[in-house]
Scaffold this motif. Structure first.
Motif, PDB file in Angstrom:
ATOM      1  N   ALA A  71      -8.359   8.244  -6.782  1.00 13.71           N
ATOM      2  CA  ALA A  71      -8.758   9.405  -5.623  1.00 13.71           C
ATOM      3  C   ALA A  71     -10.153   9.604  -5.337  1.00 13.71           C
ATOM      4  N   GLN A  72     -11.049   8.921  -5.871  1.00 11.66           N
ATOM      5  CA  GLN A  72     -12.378   9.051  -5.816  1.00 11.66           C
ATOM      6  C   GLN A  72     -12.913   7.922  -4.568  1.00 11.66           C
ATOM      7  N   GLY A  73     -11.718   6.980  -4.400  1.00 11.02           N
ATOM      8  CA  GLY A  73     -11.984   5.904  -3.395  1.00 11.02           C
ATOM      9  C   GLY A  73     -12.859   5.055  -3.981  1.00 11.02           C
ATOM     10  N   ILE A  74     -13.137   4.740  -5.334  1.00  6.35           N
ATOM     11  CA  ILE A  74     -14.075   3.767  -5.647  1.00  6.35           C
ATOM     12  C   ILE A  74     -13.268   2.644  -6.618  1.00  6.35           C
ATOM     13  N   ASN A  75     -12.275   2.954  -7.706  1.00  7.14           N
ATOM     14  CA  ASN A  75     -11.793   1.991  -8.345  1.00  7.14           C
ATOM     15  C   ASN A  75     -10.377   1.592  -7.929  1.00  7.14           C
ATOM     16  N   SER A  76     -10.138   0.250  -8.031  1.00  6.52           N
ATOM     17  CA  SER A  76      -8.853  -0.234  -7.748  1.00  6.52           C
ATOM     18  C   SER A  76      -7.623   0.281  -8.463  1.00  6.52           C
ATOM     19  N   VAL A  77      -6.938   0.646  -7.869  1.00  6.87           N
ATOM     20  CA  VAL A  77      -5.472   1.185  -8.411  1.00  6.87           C
ATOM     21  C   VAL A  77      -4.487   0.445  -7.781  1.00  6.87           C
ATOM     22  N   PRO A  78      -4.146  -0.702  -7.698  1.00  7.94           N
ATOM     23  CA  PRO A  78      -3.500  -1.544  -6.634  1.00  7.94           C
ATOM     24  C   PRO A  78      -2.154  -1.178  -6.360  1.00  7.94           C
ATOM     25  N   ASN A  79      -1.473  -1.164  -5.171  1.00  5.74           N
ATOM     26  CA  ASN A  79      -0.220  -1.597  -4.932  1.00  5.74           C
ATOM     27  C   ASN A  79      -0.090  -2.968  -4.796  1.00  5.74           C
ATOM     28  N   GLY A  80       1.305  -3.462  -4.727  1.00  4.97           N
ATOM     29  CA  GLY A  80       1.539  -4.691  -4.253  1.00  4.97           C
ATOM     30  C   GLY A  80       0.985  -4.866  -2.702  1.00  4.97           C
ATOM     31  N   PHE A  81       1.441  -4.470  -1.752  1.00  2.00           N
ATOM     32  CA  PHE A  81       1.052  -4.222  -0.272  1.00  2.00           C
ATOM     33  C   PHE A  81       0.473  -2.851  -0.057  1.00  2.00           C
ATOM     34  N   GLY A  82      -0.342  -2.636   0.591  1.00  2.00           N
ATOM     35  CA  GLY A  82      -0.987  -1.418   1.021  1.00  2.00           C
ATOM     36  C   GLY A  82       0.208  -0.746   1.642  1.00  2.00           C
ATOM     37  N   ILE A  83       0.294  -1.176   2.952  1.00  2.00           N
ATOM     38  CA  ILE A  83       1.332  -0.736   3.926  1.00  2.00           C
ATOM     39  C   ILE A  83       2.216  -1.841   4.475  1.00  2.00           C
ATOM     40  N   SER A  84       3.408  -1.938   4.348  1.00  2.00           N
ATOM     41  CA  SER A  84       4.282  -2.887   4.947  1.00  2.00           C
ATOM     42  C   SER A  84       5.378  -2.211   6.128  1.00  2.00           C
ATOM     43  N   ILE A  85       5.087  -2.741   7.319  1.00  2.00           N
ATOM     44  CA  ILE A  85       5.949  -2.328   8.402  1.00  2.00           C
ATOM     45  C   ILE A  85       6.883  -3.856   8.635  1.00  2.00           C
ATOM     46  N   VAL A  86       8.369  -3.200   8.602  1.00  3.31           N
ATOM     47  CA  VAL A  86       9.146  -4.438   8.540  1.00  3.31           C
ATOM     48  C   VAL A  86      10.243  -4.348   9.614  1.00  3.31           C
ATOM     49  N   LYS A  87      10.425  -3.275  10.294  1.00  2.20           N
ATOM     50  CA  LYS A  87      11.485  -3.420  11.159  1.00  2.20           C
ATOM     51  C   LYS A  87      11.671  -2.224  11.974  1.00  2.20           C
ATOM     52  N   ASN A  95      -4.419   5.227  11.036  1.00  2.00           N
ATOM     53  CA  ASN A  95      -5.585   5.449  11.649  1.00  2.00           C
ATOM     54  C   ASN A  95      -6.673   6.173  10.279  1.00  2.00           C
ATOM     55  N   SER A  96      -7.670   5.738  10.151  1.00  2.00           N
ATOM     56  CA  SER A  96      -8.519   6.538   9.510  1.00  2.00           C
ATOM     57  C   SER A  96      -8.395   6.434   7.787  1.00  2.00           C
ATOM     58  N   ASN A  97      -7.704   5.597   7.481  1.00  2.00           N
ATOM     59  CA  ASN A  97      -7.307   5.340   5.876  1.00  2.00           C
ATOM     60  C   ASN A  97      -8.094   4.469   5.258  1.00  2.00           C
ATOM     61  N   THR A  98      -8.434   4.652   3.876  1.00  2.00           N
ATOM     62  CA  THR A  98      -9.017   3.448   3.206  1.00  2.00           C
ATOM     63  C   THR A  98      -7.733   2.848   2.659  1.00  2.00           C
ATOM     64  N   ILE A  99      -7.744   1.539   3.081  1.00  2.00           N
ATOM     65  CA  ILE A  99      -6.622   0.598   2.252  1.00  2.00           C
ATOM     66  C   ILE A  99      -7.254  -0.848   1.597  1.00  2.00           C
ATOM     67  N   SER A 100      -7.499  -0.611   0.516  1.00  2.04           N
ATOM     68  CA  SER A 100      -8.264  -1.545  -0.202  1.00  2.04           C
ATOM     69  C   SER A 100      -7.832  -1.620  -1.755  1.00  2.04           C
ATOM     70  N   GLY A 101      -8.118  -2.765  -2.281  1.00  2.00           N
ATOM     71  CA  GLY A 101      -7.879  -3.025  -3.750  1.00  2.00           C
ATOM     72  C   GLY A 101      -6.648  -3.278  -4.074  1.00  2.00           C
ATOM     73  N   ASN A 102      -5.669  -3.434  -3.086  1.00  2.00           N
ATOM     74  CA  ASN A 102      -4.432  -3.987  -3.380  1.00  2.00           C
ATOM     75  C   ASN A 102      -4.059  -5.243  -3.754  1.00  2.00           C
ATOM     76  N   ASN A 103      -2.907  -5.758  -4.310  1.00  6.59           N
ATOM     77  CA  ASN A 103      -3.033  -7.041  -4.885  1.00  6.59           C
ATOM     78  C   ASN A 103      -2.470  -8.181  -3.640  1.00  6.59           C
ATOM     79  N   TYR A 104      -2.022  -7.676  -2.654  1.00  4.80           N
ATOM     80  CA  TYR A 104      -1.508  -8.680  -1.545  1.00  4.80           C
ATOM     81  C   TYR A 104      -2.233  -8.036  -0.238  1.00  4.80           C
ATOM     82  N   ALA A 105      -1.372  -8.002   0.680  1.00  7.86           N
ATOM     83  CA  ALA A 105      -2.301  -7.561   2.024  1.00  7.86           C
ATOM     84  C   ALA A 105      -2.384  -5.906   2.159  1.00  7.86           C
ATOM     85  N   GLY A 106      -3.402  -5.461   2.838  1.00 10.51           N
ATOM     86  CA  GLY A 106      -3.647  -4.361   3.082  1.00 10.51           C
ATOM     87  C   GLY A 106      -2.547  -3.456   3.916  1.00 10.51           C
ATOM     88  N   ILE A 107      -2.505  -4.211   5.041  1.00 14.75           N
ATOM     89  CA  ILE A 107      -1.307  -4.069   6.103  1.00 14.75           C
ATOM     90  C   ILE A 107      -0.584  -5.219   6.255  1.00 14.75           C
TER      91      ILE A 107
END
Length: 195
Positions: A71-87, A95-107
């Motif tokens: 919640a502080q935007g500092i330490n990784s608490v990873p998702n698999g992917f950050g955001i996945s848009i599939v179909k 817009n204006s997100n922090t998408i970091s520290g994930n195990n795979y792709a951010g988007i």
């Protein structure tokens, strides 16, 4: 905002969720100002992919979220992917997100293949990705990369704009494990500008 996939302080995962937010269908929905971290498959999945009858999603806004960090935007608490848009997604804005520290792709736009999800759909867009931090802490200064790509555009995906003509449209994309941005050879009419 909400803590989705984490404990009540947003500091660590509770380890019970595959997907934090799954947008199956609908129009004019918004995902705003949440901490979405610690989900094993993805923080957010948009579109049906291989799950059931294909539905259409339009005019979705994903904005001002922390995806993959605490919640502080500092330490990784990873998702698999950050955001996945599939179909079947029309006019999606990230817009204006922090998408970091994930195990795979951010988007990831297009293929989503992990565990029980498997499909190779193309996303025809338009998809607008602007003013995000992909691979840094929320201060934009300290690295916290995603495991593979900052942004990956897969399959025959079209109509993605990463950045834009205004200086405020640009994304910061650093310290990701493979590439900052990867675009499939089958993809077309996608634009990367001003990042």
């Amino acid at each position: 905002g909400n803590y989705i996939g984490t404990n009540t302080t947003g500091s660590s995962t509770i380890g019970v969720s595959e997907v934090g937010i799954y947008v199956f269908t609908g129009t004019l929905n918004q995902i705003l100002s949440n901490v979405i971290s610690g989900n094993t498959m993805a923080g957010i999945v948009v579109g049906t992919g291989g799950r059931g009858v294909q539905q259409t999603i339009s005019n979705l806004v994903i904005e001002n979220n922390i995806i993959g960090l605490d919640a502080q935007g500092i330490n990784s608490v990873p998702n698999g992917f950050g955001i996945s848009i599939v179909k079947n997604c029309d006019n999606t804005t990230i817009n204006s997100n922090t998408i970091s520290g994930n195990n795979y792709a951010g988007i990831q736009i297009g293929t989503f293949f992990i565990n029980s999800f498997s499909d190779n759909p193309a996303v025809q867009g338009p998809t607008f990705i602007s003013n995000n931090l992909l691979g840094t802490q929320s201060n934009g200064k300290i690295k916290s990369g995603n495991g593979t790509f900052g942004i990956v555009i897969n399959e025959a995906t079209t109509g993605t704009l990463v950045g834009g003509v205004m200086t405020t449209n640009g994304n910061t994309i650093v310290d990701n494990g493979i590439d900052g941005i990867s675009i499939s050879s089958y993809a077309s009419e996608n634009t990367v500008q001003g990042n």
